[in-house]
Write a protein that holds these residues in place. Structure first.
Motif, PDB file in Angstrom:
ATOM      1  N   VAL A  36       0.703  -8.117   4.967  1.00 54.50           N
ATOM      2  CA  VAL A  36       0.849  -6.860   5.735  1.00 54.50           C
ATOM      3  C   VAL A  36       2.019  -6.986   6.711  1.00 54.50           C
ATOM      4  O   VAL A  36       2.847  -6.072   6.835  1.00 54.50           O
ATOM      5  CB  VAL A  36      -0.469  -6.537   6.478  1.00 54.50           C
ATOM      6  N   ALA A  37       2.128  -8.162   7.399  1.00 57.35           N
ATOM      7  CA  ALA A  37       3.267  -8.372   8.308  1.00 57.35           C
ATOM      8  C   ALA A  37       4.583  -8.307   7.541  1.00 57.35           C
ATOM      9  O   ALA A  37       5.566  -7.733   8.025  1.00 57.35           O
ATOM     10  CB  ALA A  37       3.111  -9.712   9.016  1.00 57.35           C
ATOM     11  N   VAL A  60       2.888   3.454   4.843  1.00 56.23           N
ATOM     12  CA  VAL A  60       1.702   4.188   4.392  1.00 56.23           C
ATOM     13  C   VAL A  60       1.170   3.598   3.086  1.00 56.23           C
ATOM     14  O   VAL A  60      -0.024   3.325   2.946  1.00 56.23           O
ATOM     15  CB  VAL A  60       2.045   5.680   4.223  1.00 56.23           C
ATOM     16  N   VAL A  61       2.080   3.382   2.102  1.00 54.47           N
ATOM     17  CA  VAL A  61       1.630   3.007   0.762  1.00 54.47           C
ATOM     18  C   VAL A  61       1.334   1.507   0.686  1.00 54.47           C
ATOM     19  O   VAL A  61       0.241   1.109   0.288  1.00 54.47           O
ATOM     20  CB  VAL A  61       2.695   3.405  -0.286  1.00 54.47           C
ATOM     21  N   TYR A  62       2.306   0.671   1.101  1.00 54.52           N
ATOM     22  CA  TYR A  62       2.108  -0.781   0.945  1.00 54.52           C
ATOM     23  C   TYR A  62       1.154  -1.323   1.991  1.00 54.52           C
ATOM     24  O   TYR A  62       0.068  -1.810   1.678  1.00 54.52           O
ATOM     25  CB  TYR A  62       3.444  -1.504   1.058  1.00 54.52           C
ATOM     26  N   ALA A  63       1.587  -1.256   3.281  1.00 51.80           N
ATOM     27  CA  ALA A  63       0.786  -1.870   4.338  1.00 51.80           C
ATOM     28  C   ALA A  63      -0.528  -1.134   4.517  1.00 51.80           C
ATOM     29  O   ALA A  63      -1.561  -1.730   4.823  1.00 51.80           O
ATOM     30  CB  ALA A  63       1.579  -1.896   5.643  1.00 51.80           C
ATOM     31  N   GLY A  64      -0.514   0.192   4.309  1.00 52.70           N
ATOM     32  CA  GLY A  64      -1.705   0.967   4.571  1.00 52.70           C
ATOM     33  C   GLY A  64      -2.671   0.996   3.409  1.00 52.70           C
ATOM     34  O   GLY A  64      -3.853   0.717   3.576  1.00 52.70           O
ATOM     35  N   ALA A  65      -2.187   1.336   2.211  1.00 49.35           N
ATOM     36  CA  ALA A  65      -3.103   1.580   1.099  1.00 49.35           C
ATOM     37  C   ALA A  65      -3.295   0.341   0.229  1.00 49.35           C
ATOM     38  O   ALA A  65      -4.423  -0.099   0.002  1.00 49.35           O
ATOM     39  CB  ALA A  65      -2.592   2.737   0.257  1.00 49.35           C
ATOM     40  N   ILE A  66      -2.201  -0.244  -0.258  1.00 49.44           N
ATOM     41  CA  ILE A  66      -2.338  -1.303  -1.257  1.00 49.44           C
ATOM     42  C   ILE A  66      -2.973  -2.539  -0.637  1.00 49.44           C
ATOM     43  O   ILE A  66      -3.878  -3.157  -1.208  1.00 49.44           O
ATOM     44  CB  ILE A  66      -0.957  -1.620  -1.883  1.00 49.44           C
TER      45      ILE A  66
ATOM     46  N   MET B  67       7.940   2.229  -5.455  1.00 50.36           N
ATOM     47  CA  MET B  67       6.679   2.156  -4.702  1.00 50.36           C
ATOM     48  C   MET B  67       5.531   2.791  -5.478  1.00 50.36           C
ATOM     49  O   MET B  67       4.415   2.265  -5.490  1.00 50.36           O
ATOM     50  CB  MET B  67       6.836   2.867  -3.370  1.00 50.36           C
ATOM     51  N   GLY B  68       5.792   3.928  -6.135  1.00 51.46           N
ATOM     52  CA  GLY B  68       4.741   4.557  -6.936  1.00 51.46           C
ATOM     53  C   GLY B  68       4.294   3.670  -8.077  1.00 51.46           C
ATOM     54  O   GLY B  68       3.092   3.523  -8.340  1.00 51.46           O
ATOM     55  N   VAL B  69       5.267   3.018  -8.742  1.00 52.47           N
ATOM     56  CA  VAL B  69       4.920   2.106  -9.841  1.00 52.47           C
ATOM     57  C   VAL B  69       4.110   0.926  -9.309  1.00 52.47           C
ATOM     58  O   VAL B  69       3.128   0.484  -9.931  1.00 52.47           O
ATOM     59  CB  VAL B  69       6.205   1.632 -10.542  1.00 52.47           C
ATOM     60  N   ALA B  70       4.480   0.421  -8.114  1.00 46.10           N
ATOM     61  CA  ALA B  70       3.761  -0.715  -7.541  1.00 46.10           C
ATOM     62  C   ALA B  70       2.325  -0.344  -7.216  1.00 46.10           C
ATOM     63  O   ALA B  70       1.408  -1.153  -7.413  1.00 46.10           O
ATOM     64  CB  ALA B  70       4.487  -1.200  -6.285  1.00 46.10           C
TER      65      ALA B  70
END
Lengths: 182, 103
Positions: A36-37, A60-66, B67-70
């Motif tokens: 996350v960092a 939003v997408v990486y740190a938040g959702a995934i 990002m969508g693909v990831a």
């Protein structure tokens, strides 16, 4: 050294340090928190490089959702931490391959004189990025939306609890088979 | 801003190498997926740096598409992990030789 340049090098140091920590932690929860960092630092680098929309989406997408999805799965499955550090012998072959990749990439980067000029300090407005995305790359956006829908359907199918079929009667068997194939 | 594109590309290359080591040296499926996410993020950093260097927005659009693909990749990978684990498997990649999870 301008303030933006100093910020870039600081965020790069945080990014690489957090990524190296994440790659070597045995406890998966610690590793995901380091990841996350890493992604927050990557979002800062995007903002420094004049890309506020990908930076916000990274948060939003990486740190938040995934990453929260990763944490959910780790806690849902109750994954155990393997004892001790990562064995050194296991790191040799990947390390050699990564070093060879890095040497090749650095040689490619160093051979090109056009990449040595300093970058301009510019900021792309999210509206302009959105216009390019939906004007020029609308087909890719649609393909990604189809891919996300397929991933949703696959996750639903794979995550479904197995339905107990009634094996006592042939009718129950047939119904169970129909239920599985549908 | 006094940062050449070569430094941005060097940071992206280093993150890509760390992600590659994480994806190949670790046995836990969670860590393999995290390594793949690092590699995709490194590609995004290179795209965004290129977009700034050449002054067009195609790189930023490509970063958003990546990002969508990831996100799709992480969802399917974690769903496969849950499925295999439910079938009696573990979270270690060595224990899998078929997608159902049972050897």
């Amino acid at each position: 050294m301008t303030a933006l340049g100093a910020l870039f090098y600081l965020l790069s140091a945080v990014l690489l340090l957090a990524a190296a920590l994440a790659a070597t932690r045995r406890n998966p929860v610690h590793a995901v928190c380091c990841a996350v960092a890493t992604f927050l630092a990557a979002a800062g680098i995007f903002a420094v490089l004049g890309a506020p929309l990908p930076g916000a989406l990274e948060v939003v997408v990486y740190a938040g959702a995934i990453m929260v999805l990763f944490l959910f799965i780790i806690m849902l499955l109750g994954l155990k931490t393997a004892p001790g550090p990562v064995p050194q012998a296991r790191l040799i072959v990947p390390g050699v391959m990564a070093a060879a990749t890095l040497v090749a990439l650095f040689a490619l980067i160093g051979a090109d004189p056009t990449v040595r000029t300093p970058l301009p300090a510019a900021v792309a407005s999210p509206a302009a990025v959105g216009t390019v995305l939906f004007d020029t790359y609308w087909l890719a956006v649609e393909a990604v939306s189809v891919l996300l829908f397929a991933a949703l359907a696959a996750a639903l199918l794979l995550g479904r609890a197995p339905r107990p079929a009634d094996p006592r009667t042939p009718a129950g068997l047939a119904a169970g088979k129909e239920g599985q194939s549908a | 801003m006094n940062v050449p594109l070569s430094h941005v590309l060097a940071v992206a290359a280093l993150l890509f190498a760390i992600g590659g080591i994480c994806a190949t040296a670790r046995r836990s499926i969670i860590m393999i997926l995290v390594g793949v996410e690092f590699m995709l993020t490194a590609a995004c950093i290179a795209f965004v740096g290129g977009a700034l260097a050449w002054g067009n927005l195609d790189g930023q659009a490509a970063a958003i598409i990546v990002m969508g693909v990831a996100a799709a990749e992480a969802a399917v990978g974690l769903a496969l992990l849950v499925h295999g684990r439910r079938g009696g498997g573990t979270a270690e990649a060595d224990d899998y030789n078929r997608l159902g999870g049972r050897p």
